[in-house]
Motif scaffolding. Structure first.
Motif, PDB file in Angstrom:
ATOM      1  N   ALA A  17      34.120  65.606 -12.655  1.00 16.14           N
ATOM      2  CA  ALA A  17      35.052  64.468 -12.739  1.00 16.14           C
ATOM      3  C   ALA A  17      34.388  63.186 -12.257  1.00 16.14           C
ATOM      4  O   ALA A  17      34.583  62.118 -12.857  1.00 16.14           O
ATOM      5  CB  ALA A  17      36.318  64.763 -11.926  1.00 16.14           C
ATOM      6  N   ALA A  20      32.165  61.912 -14.858  1.00 15.07           N
ATOM      7  CA  ALA A  20      32.957  61.341 -15.951  1.00 15.07           C
ATOM      8  C   ALA A  20      33.725  60.095 -15.514  1.00 15.07           C
ATOM      9  O   ALA A  20      34.557  59.592 -16.267  1.00 15.07           O
ATOM     10  CB  ALA A  20      33.924  62.394 -16.489  1.00 15.07           C
ATOM     11  N   GLU A  21      33.429  59.629 -14.293  1.00 15.77           N
ATOM     12  CA  GLU A  21      34.088  58.438 -13.731  1.00 15.77           C
ATOM     13  C   GLU A  21      35.606  58.599 -13.671  1.00 15.77           C
ATOM     14  O   GLU A  21      36.363  57.677 -13.988  1.00 15.77           O
ATOM     15  CB  GLU A  21      33.670  57.181 -14.498  1.00 15.77           C
ATOM     16  N   GLN A  22      36.018  59.777 -13.220  1.00 21.25           N
ATOM     17  CA  GLN A  22      37.431  60.101 -13.027  1.00 21.25           C
ATOM     18  C   GLN A  22      37.661  60.489 -11.561  1.00 21.25           C
ATOM     19  O   GLN A  22      37.937  61.646 -11.247  1.00 21.25           O
ATOM     20  CB  GLN A  22      37.842  61.260 -13.961  1.00 21.25           C
ATOM     21  N   PRO A  23      37.553  59.517 -10.637  1.00 15.78           N
ATOM     22  CA  PRO A  23      37.633  59.870  -9.219  1.00 15.78           C
ATOM     23  C   PRO A  23      38.984  60.442  -8.785  1.00 15.78           C
ATOM     24  O   PRO A  23      39.031  61.275  -7.885  1.00 15.78           O
ATOM     25  CB  PRO A  23      37.321  58.556  -8.507  1.00 15.78           C
ATOM     26  N   ALA A  24      40.066  60.037  -9.424  1.00 14.84           N
ATOM     27  CA  ALA A  24      41.374  60.589  -9.044  1.00 14.84           C
ATOM     28  C   ALA A  24      41.417  62.090  -9.329  1.00 14.84           C
ATOM     29  O   ALA A  24      41.975  62.867  -8.540  1.00 14.84           O
ATOM     30  CB  ALA A  24      42.494  59.861  -9.783  1.00 14.84           C
ATOM     31  N   ASP A  25      40.816  62.502 -10.451  1.00 16.90           N
ATOM     32  CA  ASP A  25      40.746  63.934 -10.745  1.00 16.90           C
ATOM     33  C   ASP A  25      39.868  64.641  -9.723  1.00 16.90           C
ATOM     34  O   ASP A  25      40.197  65.739  -9.264  1.00 16.90           O
ATOM     35  CB  ASP A  25      40.201  64.170 -12.151  1.00 16.90           C
ATOM     36  N   ARG A  28      41.825  65.244  -6.645  1.00 17.50           N
ATOM     37  CA  ARG A  28      42.778  66.339  -6.851  1.00 17.50           C
ATOM     38  C   ARG A  28      42.067  67.696  -6.782  1.00 17.50           C
ATOM     39  O   ARG A  28      42.540  68.622  -6.114  1.00 17.50           O
ATOM     40  CB  ARG A  28      43.481  66.160  -8.200  1.00 17.50           C
ATOM     41  N   ALA A  61      37.869  55.615  -6.153  1.00 17.87           N
ATOM     42  CA  ALA A  61      39.241  55.392  -6.630  1.00 17.87           C
ATOM     43  C   ALA A  61      39.876  54.162  -5.987  1.00 17.87           C
ATOM     44  O   ALA A  61      41.046  53.869  -6.241  1.00 17.87           O
ATOM     45  CB  ALA A  61      40.096  56.633  -6.371  1.00 17.87           C
TER      46      ALA A  61
END
Length: 181
Positions: A17, A20-25, A28, A61
């Motif tokens: 994650a 993929a630059e999805q820090p909120a994921d 989680r 995030a």
């Protein structure tokens, strides 16, 4: 997955994650890992590692307060673990809390006295305090000790910015100061 496998899988998902630059994921997924799925046990160091990684995701995030809470918990759980101390120093400096930054940096420096990352952050903190002489000394050490690492390169770049900002001084006819030997 049992006996720690689930934790490793959640950690891998968090790493993916972040890539993929999805820090909120990532936050989680790391929160799930920290919940000890399947009754898995975590050593204090393993928990501190997960908290440190989650702190990095919180920063990405835009949640520095949550990151600082995770780093504080990580340093409490595993005070001999260098990375959360260094990240705590960096985060505190970025937030303008130079007292916390210096205290955390001292702990990091005690754990890894020859680290170019510590030298770089020491220069950054000194610069934030307006102590250009100490900043220069720390950045020069980082650049010399580890020129091919990200820390060494960042220190060299900081020195370049510092040198570019210095005004040129005209030569005078006066005596030059003695050079220390």
């Amino acid at each position: 997955a049992r006996d720690g496998q689930a934790i490793a899988l959640w950690r891998q998902a968090a790493d993916a994650a972040m890539l993929a630059e999805q820090p909120a994921d990532a936050v989680r997924f790391l929160t799930r890992a920290l919940a000890r799925p399947g009754g898995a046990e975590l050593s204090p160091r393993a928990e501190a590692d997960l908290l440190t990684t989650r702190a990095e995701a919180h920063v990405a995030a835009g949640k520095p307060d949550l990151a600082m809470a995770d780093l504080t918990r990580a340093t409490t759980l595993s005070p001999e673990y260098f990375t959360p101390w260094l990240l705590k120093a960096t985060l505190a400096r970025r937030g303008g809390d130079l007292v916390t930054a210096e205290a955390a940096l001292l702990k990091a420096a005690a754990l890894a006295p020859d680290s170019a990352d510590v030298e770089l952050e020491a220069g950054n903190i000194a610069s934030a305090k307006g102590d250009t002489a100490l900043a220069r000394q720390a950045w020069e050490a980082a650049a010399a000790d580890a020129p091919d690492t990200p820390a060494g390169q960042a220190a060299a770049a900081a020195l370049g910015r510092m040198n570019a900002a210095l005004p040129e001084k005209p030569l005078t006819d006066g005596a030059l100061p003695a050079t220390p030997r």
